[in-house]
Design a protein around this motif. Sequence first.
Motif, PDB file in Angstrom:
ATOM      1  N   THR A 109       0.843  -1.203   0.000  1.00  0.00           N
ATOM      2  CA  THR A 109       0.000   0.000   0.000  1.00  0.00           C
ATOM      3  C   THR A 109       0.874   1.248   0.000  1.00  0.00           C
ATOM      4  OG1 THR A 109      -1.724  -1.195   1.196  1.00  0.00           O
ATOM      5  CG2 THR A 109      -1.848   1.206   1.232  1.00  0.00           C
ATOM      6  N   LYS A 110       1.927   1.279   0.821  1.00  0.00           N
ATOM      7  CA  LYS A 110       2.821   2.433   0.872  1.00  0.00           C
ATOM      8  C   LYS A 110       3.542   2.640  -0.437  1.00  0.00           C
ATOM      9  CE  LYS A 110       3.773   2.588   5.811  1.00  0.00           C
ATOM     10  NZ  LYS A 110       4.812   2.494   6.844  1.00  0.00           N
ATOM     11  N   SER A 111       3.980   1.555  -1.072  1.00  0.00           N
ATOM     12  CA  SER A 111       4.707   1.697  -2.330  1.00  0.00           C
ATOM     13  C   SER A 111       3.774   2.158  -3.468  1.00  0.00           C
ATOM     14  CB  SER A 111       5.400   0.397  -2.713  1.00  0.00           C
ATOM     15  OG  SER A 111       4.459  -0.602  -3.044  1.00  0.00           O
ATOM     16  N   GLN A 112       2.481   1.805  -3.404  1.00  0.00           N
ATOM     17  CA  GLN A 112       1.532   2.236  -4.411  1.00  0.00           C
ATOM     18  C   GLN A 112       1.160   3.711  -4.234  1.00  0.00           C
ATOM     19  OE1 GLN A 112      -1.744  -0.501  -4.189  1.00  0.00           O
ATOM     20  NE2 GLN A 112      -0.605  -2.157  -5.185  1.00  0.00           N
ATOM     21  N   GLU A 113       1.234   4.203  -2.989  1.00  0.00           N
ATOM     22  CA  GLU A 113       0.907   5.597  -2.709  1.00  0.00           C
ATOM     23  C   GLU A 113       1.973   6.549  -3.224  1.00  0.00           C
ATOM     24  OE1 GLU A 113       0.295   5.737   1.504  1.00  0.00           O
ATOM     25  OE2 GLU A 113      -1.670   4.781   1.395  1.00  0.00           O
ATOM     26  N   LYS A 114       3.160   6.073  -3.432  1.00  0.00           N
ATOM     27  CA  LYS A 114       4.264   6.943  -3.881  1.00  0.00           C
ATOM     28  C   LYS A 114       4.200   7.242  -5.319  1.00  0.00           C
ATOM     29  CE  LYS A 114       7.513   5.590  -0.385  1.00  0.00           C
ATOM     30  NZ  LYS A 114       8.796   5.103  -0.073  1.00  0.00           N
TER      31      LYS A 114
END
Length: 114
Positions: A109-114
């Motif tokens: 989820t964090k990597s997709q938000e970037k």
Amino acid sequence: MNTQVVFFHALADPVRLCIVESMKLKELAVGDICERVDIHQSGVSRHLRILTEAGVVQMRPDGQKRLYSLRKEGFVQLEAWMQGYRHHWEARLDRFGLALKRHQTAANTKSQEK
């Protein structure tokens, strides 16, 4: 002394464990065991006596030879004893798996938000 403790104690010695490992596929004469562990016959006989008393191995006379093999019953009893603890391991592994999945999901989820 508890049967499992005696069994574990017998297998705790590296030489006895090596003797047991060498018997996994077939029964062996004392001379064969001496060659595999590189110990004199008197030492191997002492280890075999301990393994026999612990229920790990059994002896079968064959003419002048004594053939040693693993006792299935000892390992069956050990497995039954371990089964009593298996649910603790499985529950912990299940919780670990869930925590790992949550961590991976959060990382994705964090990597997709970037």
